[in-house]
Design a protein around this motif. Sequence first.
Motif, short mmCIF file in Angstrom:
data_model
loop_
_atom_site.label_atom_id
_atom_site.label_comp_id
_atom_site.label_asym_id
_atom_site.label_seq_id
_atom_site.Cartn_x
_atom_site.Cartn_y
_atom_site.Cartn_z
N PRO A 47 6.15 17.39 -26.38
CA PRO A 47 5.46 18.06 -25.39
C PRO A 47 4.16 18.62 -25.64
N GLY A 48 2.93 18.26 -25.20
CA GLY A 48 1.69 18.65 -25.44
C GLY A 48 0.87 17.93 -26.65
N GLN A 49 1.80 17.09 -27.08
CA GLN A 49 1.13 16.08 -28.27
C GLN A 49 0.29 14.85 -27.78
N GLU A 50 -0.95 14.85 -28.22
CA GLU A 50 -2.14 14.01 -27.96
C GLU A 50 -2.06 12.79 -28.91
N HIS A 51 -1.60 12.88 -29.92
CA HIS A 51 -1.69 11.84 -30.79
C HIS A 51 -0.39 11.32 -31.37
N PRO A 52 -0.18 10.25 -31.79
CA PRO A 52 1.28 9.82 -32.22
C PRO A 52 1.36 10.50 -33.73
N ASP A 53 2.65 10.67 -34.17
CA ASP A 53 2.86 10.96 -35.61
C ASP A 53 3.07 9.63 -36.15
N TYR A 54 1.97 8.94 -36.42
CA TYR A 54 2.03 7.53 -37.05
C TYR A 54 3.33 7.44 -38.27
N GLN A 55 3.40 8.33 -38.91
CA GLN A 55 4.27 8.16 -40.13
C GLN A 55 5.79 7.92 -39.50
N LYS A 56 6.07 8.53 -38.30
CA LYS A 56 7.46 8.11 -37.96
C LYS A 56 7.51 6.91 -37.06
N TYR A 57 6.17 6.66 -36.61
CA TYR A 57 6.23 5.34 -35.83
C TYR A 57 6.41 4.29 -37.22
N ILE A 58 5.88 4.38 -38.16
CA ILE A 58 5.86 3.27 -39.18
C ILE A 58 7.34 3.24 -39.70
N GLN A 59 8.02 4.43 -39.72
CA GLN A 59 9.31 4.27 -40.23
C GLN A 59 10.33 3.48 -38.97
N TYR A 60 10.15 3.91 -37.97
CA TYR A 60 10.77 3.38 -36.81
C TYR A 60 10.64 1.86 -36.82
N VAL A 61 9.53 1.34 -36.98
CA VAL A 61 9.22 0.01 -37.14
C VAL A 61 9.92 -0.79 -38.42
N HIS A 62 9.42 -0.20 -39.56
CA HIS A 62 10.21 -0.87 -40.74
C HIS A 62 11.82 -0.58 -41.00
N ASN A 63 12.20 0.21 -40.16
CA ASN A 63 13.52 0.52 -40.34
C ASN A 63 14.25 0.22 -39.02
N SER A 64 13.74 -0.58 -38.21
CA SER A 64 14.00 -0.76 -36.74
C SER A 64 15.52 -1.35 -36.53
N GLN A 65 15.81 -1.04 -35.52
CA GLN A 65 17.39 -1.49 -34.97
C GLN A 65 17.60 -3.01 -35.23
N VAL A 66 16.42 -3.56 -34.79
CA VAL A 66 16.53 -5.29 -34.70
C VAL A 66 16.43 -5.67 -36.14
N PHE A 67 15.87 -5.17 -36.93
CA PHE A 67 15.79 -5.39 -38.44
C PHE A 67 17.05 -5.28 -38.85
N LYS A 68 17.68 -4.10 -38.75
CA LYS A 68 19.01 -3.60 -39.24
C LYS A 68 20.34 -4.68 -38.54
N LYS A 69 19.90 -4.95 -37.37
CA LYS A 69 21.12 -5.72 -36.71
C LYS A 69 21.00 -7.20 -37.64
N PHE A 70 19.84 -7.75 -37.72
CA PHE A 70 19.65 -9.23 -38.18
C PHE A 70 20.23 -9.14 -39.92
N LYS A 71 19.84 -8.01 -40.51
CA LYS A 71 20.21 -7.63 -41.91
C LYS A 71 21.96 -7.69 -41.98
N GLN A 72 22.30 -6.99 -40.88
CA GLN A 72 23.84 -6.93 -40.90
C GLN A 72 24.57 -8.44 -40.60
N LEU A 73 23.62 -9.21 -39.93
CA LEU A 73 24.27 -10.56 -39.75
C LEU A 73 24.06 -11.48 -40.76
#
Length: 517
Positions: free
Chosen positions: A254-280
């Motif tokens: 709440p109240g944030q104007e700009h993304p915490d890009y470090q977290k977004y980078i982590q969420y993309v690089h370690n995304s659930q979609v990537f993890k699922k395909f790695k598991q497969l």
Amino acid sequence: MSNQETKKAAETKGGLIFYPVLLGTYAVIALTANNLSQMKLVDGLRSLAAALLFSGLVFLLARLVTRDWHRAALWSAFLLLLFFTYGHTYQEVEGLKIGGLAIGRHRVLLPVWIALAGAGSWLLLRKVRQPAKLSRPLNVLLLVLVFVPLIQIGIYQVRAAQLDAEFAQTAPLPETTAAAGRPDVYYIILDGYSRSDVIQALYGYDNTPFLDSLRQLGFYIPDCAQTNYSHTALSLTSSLNMDYLTNLEGLIIPGQEHPDYQKYIQYVHNSQVFKKFKQLGYDLVTFSTIYPLTDMPDADVYIADNKNPLKQYDQRAGISDFEVMFLRTTAARLWLESSKAFFEPLQKSLVSPDEQVYERVQFQLAQLELIPDIPGSKFVFAHIAAPHAPFVFSADGEYHLYDGQNEGYAPEITYLNKRILEIVPIILEKSAVPPVIIIQGDHGWHKEYRMPILNAYYLPDGGAASLYPTITPVNTFRLVFNQYFDGDYPLLADESFFSPALYPMQIEKVPSTCLSR
């Protein structure tokens, strides 16, 4: 003591002098610290070396003129300060008018800067009696100034390492099983590709032949395709994690104007979609990009454009986006924005960032045709920076930099369409098992029409029966996993959230809308 001895004693009294060189260091490091989430740290090294060399050269030239190290340091530091702040100042006043008079122009600001340089030089060379006394405090001041962004960079790097460790320990989703003869999956993001009705309305371009050709190849194209978020980082984080940002920890504050890009980078690089395909047992195939968000050199197959053999025959040096940005913060902005005739000789020896975008996109498109030859099961993530600005493609694929946004968009999608319609049949023909192919815009291009996007699905063996006209990217992989990998993901309500360019976190829910055709 003779006058000459007295003068030499005064010159050495201030001790070592290094603050003029630190001015150039600070200019680069501060800019780097403010743009870490949008660049790679190594991108600033060449600018840093150039700034150090330039600052040192100005200092030495000032010494030749004054024959006094301390006076030369003070004078050169003043001139360097004007040089390194010109572009910043121009950016703040550009377009500014006072009483109908446009003052935010080079023709106004440059004479002011020249007057300041002249008056300041006269004062420093004629009126300052003991410049040596200023050397030590100025050394300390510049050291502190340089130290501050260095701390910022250090904190950023430490936090990145901490987030790497944190996300590496995140518990994976429950495993799914792959059906026999599992397909390769291609997720192709065409950055800024708008929906056909928007393209028709804004640019007068009829995109239906392209869509009809995709349909003939077996694609399903939702009539009311819309993105979930209007910015790349937000959109891809949502689609690759199969959820809305409000359900992903630490992304919406709440109240944030700009993304915490470090977290977004982590969420993309370690995304659930990537993890699922790695598991497969799938290999992750990615392409090099200039964006930390989508650049993943640790992927199983990382296709880097710097290995493009065509570049071996290009003897020109490349200039990066960061280097152009840095030059634009300095008085070199005058040179960058000077007449074409003045700049053309240098252009012959430099590969501009715009040309590098052109070469990178061409390389990615060419490599997509070869990916089916990679053995094993593959999940391919291709973030292609087109038809995003700069618009650098003519309709026949030649390099052409368009000045106007409206002017360049249609030629660029004309060429992209042509290449996609060449690439897809090759992928289909080379694939032993019919692949899944998803071609999406992460957001639309025009600032007022960011939500409508291109969204095209090739889901073989009856998979298209599960699709519907208003599907959004957040449900893309929920549906894919359910259809092909025995997943059990309920589809979410399709919702879209807009936020302005300057304040990406001022997110507002917007309705699904189809423009009339």
